[in-house]
Design an enzyme around this catalytic site. Structure first.
Site, PDB file in Angstrom:
ATOM      1  N   ALA A 180      -2.937   3.921   2.869  1.00  0.00           N
ATOM      2  CA  ALA A 180      -3.908   4.007   1.785  1.00  0.00           C
ATOM      3  C   ALA A 180      -4.732   3.028   2.094  1.00  0.00           C
ATOM      4  CB  ALA A 180      -3.029   3.803   0.511  1.00  0.00           C
ATOM      5  N   SER A 204       0.984  -1.215  -0.043  1.00  0.00           N
ATOM      6  CA  SER A 204       0.094   0.061   0.114  1.00  0.00           C
ATOM      7  C   SER A 204       0.973   1.246  -0.002  1.00  0.00           C
ATOM      8  CB  SER A 204      -0.825  -0.056   1.077  1.00  0.00           C
ATOM      9  OG  SER A 204      -0.009   0.547   2.375  1.00  0.00           O
ATOM     10  N   ASP A 205       0.193   2.472  -0.625  1.00  0.00           N
ATOM     11  CA  ASP A 205       0.905   3.508  -0.182  1.00  0.00           C
ATOM     12  C   ASP A 205       0.611   3.832   1.324  1.00  0.00           C
ATOM     13  OD1 ASP A 205       2.111   6.260  -0.448  1.00  0.00           O
ATOM     14  OD2 ASP A 205       1.042   6.674  -2.161  1.00  0.00           O
ATOM     15  N   TRP A 206       1.358   4.770   1.921  1.00  0.00           N
ATOM     16  CA  TRP A 206       1.553   4.904   3.537  1.00  0.00           C
ATOM     17  C   TRP A 206       0.138   5.428   3.675  1.00  0.00           C
ATOM     18  CZ3 TRP A 206       5.306   2.367   1.533  1.00  0.00           C
ATOM     19  CH2 TRP A 206       6.363   1.957   2.400  1.00  0.00           C
TER      20      TRP A 206
END
Length: 753
Positions: A233, A229-231
């Site tokens: 997200a 995941s993006d941080w």
């Protein structure tokens, strides 16, 4: 060789769930009893942001020193696969030295709007250029035993409401533009990880999007790594895991792990799904650990010089009346605070603590240039300062040439928010007016991460687009100003004359949490070239201190059916007096009008370096996919039949050579058959047209609109049009055709499928 399935069998449910989220902000979890190590991740599309124990994501704590290379906006302007591989390898070497296993980058999102605050971190508005450069970046990094994380998948094209916005994109546009920017890089290089985006895509969060993460990324493209995941997200963890998002970052404090455990225990999630995710995670974890080099190091000065070389090959000479290059003896007034305080990187999560920064003033002093410096304006405020302006005017008047160092301050563009306009700050605009009135020989050097408008362009002698040139930006600019090397960069994005000229202007940034990609495939130059909207500087544009001539364009065949590659060849000659590089661009224009298409699309490029008078034979290849459009109804790429034009040039608006080629494409598929199917849609299919003639032959005299179907002559455009757009059911209204005969016709047509 480790037996991962056996290892997973030894793990508890809690241990398996625990591997699916981080242990801290940048580190994954270890399972010590089974000798499963943790690995470290770091931001780093253009330089590492490695942190110690006091880890954070927002830049509160200073990261360890690392080489700051030019950002992607500049890198893409090099159009150099070789250069991107070298940069990637350097990042890999530095990651090994810092004990890092995965570098978060590169960013392959399309530059849909010049207002996007993160455009400095993305390559291009064109998916072919973006995906090939991303692939080179990944190859370089992973050649050093360090993983890449291709990001942000997908349609992350704005910062406004980025964690909640729903990007509504039609399937054809998604495939031809936004997914294509990732596809080649995934298939060709197998990045160890892919990072999913914050936003939603057509209603579903990218972090829990099974079609995006499993059906397309894995089943169609063959991705073998894991999705991170993006941080922050992650929306719902269990649906995300089921959709194909294996690793949540950063750490969740155990809460998300507990959700996964509970979902398995209550039957909401099959344990086999969790086991598959863990297997993917372990495969990358052990690959990273096994590739770790003990006592790794890198030469900071060598990397600084690499940053300098990359920067000078990436900068774009937008305009020049002959003032550049500068002669050493010319007296130069250097004006603008960026000359001493360069803006060399973007703001946000990719901020690098550079090993050293080389401003333009330092570089000029090193080369012994004849110059005087004055501040001209203050970077930290936008309001004009008359005292600074007056001093700048005096210096400019006393010099032979004025060099204005201008650009966008950090606060004007950054991750986290989008710009609202394309203008330089007011104090810089006022400075341009004042200086050019006093000194006709004025050169502008720009530091910015995305396009700006330039109503002042006609007042200056030369414009050098430096983008965000990394820590050696000053030396690179000096090299170009004084002709140590010839400029060779070309724009990887269109510079519009006005914000309103951008194709997404009416659909950006959307309403509330919905942004509609109403411009479809017509992004960037595709719009400008198709609609005849003149840009300020076109896609692919860039000047040189030399001159290049193109000649002898040949194609390896006169026709194309998609079964083999088509080779496009031409001669490029350096007709100038100095060594220089040229970026040759290959565009394809679909003349078939099968579906709405852009006037032309980039389908190949090559960068060649030539000595004065030298000629090189440049070859580029085209494959079936290059000629295709995506048929969303049939979920497949379609090769149309008809004429295409192969165009080769120095930019999208500077086409030098062209050749036509006939394409023998796919058979036109039958449309869906029902009462409302149009006659014209059936006529293009030979077998369907035959059935129609058999059933409707006796109506030919009653209905002149059937003349075209019956191959009868005539020049009645109205009747022909009515026939093309007539639904089958309407035959009953206009003739003696009956419902029974319509049923029989539909039965025979459906039998063709």
């Amino acid at each position: 060789m480790r037996n991962l399935k056996s290892l997973i069998e030894q793990m508890t449910l809690e241990e398996k769930a625990g591997l699916c989220s981080g242990d801290s902000f940048w580190r994954t979890k270890a399972v010590e009893r089974l000798d499963i190590p943790a690995i470290n991740l770091s931001d780093g599309p253009h330089g590492l942001r490695a942190q110690g124990e006091d880890q954070d994501h927002l830049g509160v704590n200073e990261s360890k020193p690392a080489t700051c290379f030019p950002t992607a906006a500049g890198l893409a302007s090099s159009w150099s696969v070789a250069l991107l591989e070298q940069l990637g390898a350097a990042l890999g070497d530095e990651a090994q030295a810092e004990g890092l296993h995965v570098v978060l980058g590169p960013g392959a999102n399309i530059k849909r709007s010049p207002l996007c605050g993160r455009n400095f971190e993305y390559f291009s508005e064109d998916p072919l250029l973006s995906s090939h450069l991303a692939a080179a970046h990944i190859r370089g990094t992973q050649s050093r035993g360090v993983g890449s994380s291709l990001k942000h998948f997908a349609a992350n094209n704005q910062e406004h409401r980025r964690m909640s916005v729903d990007a509504r994109v039609d399937e054809r546009t998604l495939r031809e533009i936004y997914l294509a920017s990732f596809e080649y890089a995934v298939k060709e290089t197998q990045p160890w990880t892919v990072m999913c985006a914050y936003n939603r895509l057509n209603g579903e969060y990218c972090s829990e999007h099974p079609r995006l993460l499993t059906e397309i990324l894995r089943d169609e493209w063959g991705f073998e790594g894991y999705v991170v995941s993006d941080w922050a997200a992650v929306n719902e963890r269990v649906p995300g895991l089921a959709a194909g998002m294996e690793l949540e970052m950063p750490a969740s404090g155990g809460e998300r792990d507990a959700q996964i455990v509970a979902a398995v225990q209550n039957g909401q999630l099959e344990e086999a799904v969790l086991d598959l995710a863990v297997e993917r995670l372990l495969r990358v974890t052990f690959k990273a650990a096994d590739a770790r080099l003990e006592n790794a190091s890198f030469d900071a000065e060598d990397h600084h010089q690499l940053a300098r070389r990359i920067a000078r090959e990436s900068m774009v000479l937008l305009q020049n009346d002959g003032t550049l290059p500068l002669a050493n003896e010319r007296r130069v007034a250097v004006i603008g605070e960026f000359a001493e305080r360069p803006r060399y990187q973007g703001g946000g999560s990719s901020h690098v603590n550079a090993t050293r920064v080389e401003p333009l003033l330092e570089a000029l002093e090193t080369r012994g240039a004849s110059f005087d410096y004055t501040k001209g304006f203050e970077i930290d405020r936008d309001a004009p300062d008359q005292q600074l302006e007056q001093k700048a005017v005096q210096r400019a008047r006393d010099a032979d040439v004025a060099v204005l160092c201008l650009g966008l301050p950090d606060r004007h563009e950054s991750e986290g928010y989008d710009r609202t306009h394309l203008n330089l700050p007011a104090n810089q605009l006022a400075l341009i007016e004042a200086v050019t009135a006093a000194q006709p020989n004025t050169v502008v050097v720009l530091a910015n991460g995305a396009p700006i408008v330039m109503p002042w362009a006609g007042q200056v002698s030369a414009i050098l687009e430096g983008y965000l040139g990394g820590q050696a930006v000053g030396a690179a600019v000096a090299d170009l100003l004084y002709g140590e090397v010839s400029p060779s960069g070309k724009l990887a994005e269109t510079f519009p004359q006005r914000l309103e000229d951008n194709p997404v202007h009416l659909n950006f940034p959307g309403e509330g949490d919905v942004v509609r990609y109403g411009e479809g495939i017509f992004v960037g130059y595709r719009y400008h070239d198709t609609q005849g909207v003149a840009p300020l500087f076109p896609f692919g544009h860039g000047l040189s201190y030399s001159r290049f001539d193109y000649a002898n364009l040949t194609l390896s065949a006169d026709t194309f059916s998609g079964d083999e590659q088509l080779t496009v060849s031409l001669d490029v000659t350096n007709s100038g007096e100095r060594e220089a590089s040229e970026i040759v661009q290959l565009y394809l224009s679909d003349q078939t009008q099968t579906v709405p298409v852009a006037a032309q699309a980039l389908r190949g490029f090559d960068r060649v370096t030539l000595a004065p008078g030298e000629t090189a034979r440049v070859e580029m290849t085209l494959a079936r996919r290059d000629f295709c459009w995506y048929d969303a109804e049939r979920a497949d790429w379609r090769l149309p039949t008809g004429s295409f034009e192969v165009r080769v040039g120095a930019s999208s608006r500077d086409i030098r050579l062209s050749r036509s080629i006939e394409v023998h494409g796919d058979e036109t598929p039958l449309p869906a058959i029902d009462r409302n199917t149009l006659l014209g849609d059936l006529q293009t299919h030979e077998s369907a047209a035959r059935v129609l003639r058999e059933h409707l032959a006796d109506l030919a005299e009653e209905l002149p609109m059937l003349n075209s179907l019956m191959d009868k002559g005539g020049d009645n455009d109205l009747m022909d049009a009515m026939g093309r757009y007539l639904p089958l059911r309407a035959l009953i209204s206009f003739s003696s055709f009956t419902e029974a005969r319509l049923d029989a016709l539909l039965k025979d047509l459906k039998a063709l499928a």
